[in-house]
Design a protein around this motif. Structure first.
Motif, PDB file in Angstrom:
ATOM      1  N   ARG A 230      -2.401 -15.213  21.316  1.00 32.46           N
ATOM      2  CA  ARG A 230      -3.840 -14.959  21.224  1.00 32.46           C
ATOM      3  C   ARG A 230      -4.604 -16.049  20.459  1.00 32.46           C
TER       4      ARG A 230
ATOM      5  N   SER B 154      -6.602 -15.946  16.235  1.00 32.90           N
ATOM      6  CA  SER B 154      -7.863 -15.340  16.660  1.00 32.90           C
ATOM      7  C   SER B 154      -8.520 -14.625  15.480  1.00 32.90           C
TER       8      SER B 154
ATOM      9  N   ASP C  77      -6.855 -11.316  14.857  1.00 29.22           N
ATOM     10  CA  ASP C  77      -5.564 -11.435  14.185  1.00 29.22           C
ATOM     11  C   ASP C  77      -5.719 -11.861  12.730  1.00 29.22           C
TER      12      ASP C  77
ATOM     13  N   GLN D  13      -8.481  -3.928  19.633  1.00 33.77           N
ATOM     14  CA  GLN D  13      -7.277  -4.757  19.480  1.00 33.77           C
ATOM     15  C   GLN D  13      -6.816  -4.759  18.028  1.00 33.77           C
TER      16      GLN D  13
END
Length: 189
Positions: free
Chosen positions: A110, A125, A128, A159
């Motif tokens: 990602r 990201s 994250d 997410q």
């Protein structure tokens, strides 16, 4: 004249490209890109070596202008999965984390390409980064998470929540999601 950060990042990027290693920037430098505002004097990266070994990584990094900050590399890496380095030309410390399976592999998938101080690098990201900051749980990490959440209004919150749920199950914890929700409320004030 290039900054210490850009000089160290450029050398690191070239070294890791030589090894065809997958990597991403995280930590305070990445948090700065996503809206956190704090001083930091180091670079944190995670690297997936693939079929390469640590000795080969060290050789390439030393040829690229880095010096180890520990004596017994094998013992230190076996215990911590971290390779502490110093970029000789800039004096910039670098902590290189060797990626393991699971979470870090997900973060590698990602990552996003960003330009930091004139150097294009893969960066974890923002979603994250929030997960990492919640997991770290220190005051400065929580402040970074709040700043990222406030600055990055289009974050994929689902997410973040799913990743934290997975971590809670894996770590047998139940405090990560509640901590995140508290930080999100702080960011939205």
């Amino acid at each position: 004249m290039p900054s210490a950060l850009s000089e160290a990042l450029a050398s690191l990027a070239r070294a890791l490209e030589t090894l065809d290693a997958r990597w991403y920037l995280f930590g305070a430098q990445a948090a700065l890109l996503y809206g956190a505002a704090r001083l930091t004097a180091d670079i944190d990266v995670t690297v997936r070596l693939g079929d390469r070994n640590t000795a080969e990584l060290v050789r390439v990094l030393e040829k690229s202008g880095f010096t180890l900050r520990v004596r017994d590399v094998d013992e230190f890496v076996a215990r911590t999965r971290v390779l502490p380095l110093l970029h000789r030309g800039s004096g910039m410390p670098v902590d290189l984390v060797l990626a393991g399976p699971g979470l870090e592999e997900l973060f590698l998938k990602r990552r996003r390409r960003r330009t930091l101080d004139g150097v294009s690098v893969p960066v974890a990201s923002p979603e994250d980064m929030v997960v990492m900051k919640v997991l770290a749980g220190r005051g400065k990490d929580e402040d970074d998470a709040v700043a990222i959440l406030a600055a990055q209004r289009k974050l994929k919150l689902v997410q973040v929540r799913r990743t934290l749920d997975t971590l809670e199950r894996a770590l047998d914890q139940s405090d990560l999601r509640p901590r995140f929700e508290t930080l999100l409320r702080r960011a939205r004030r």
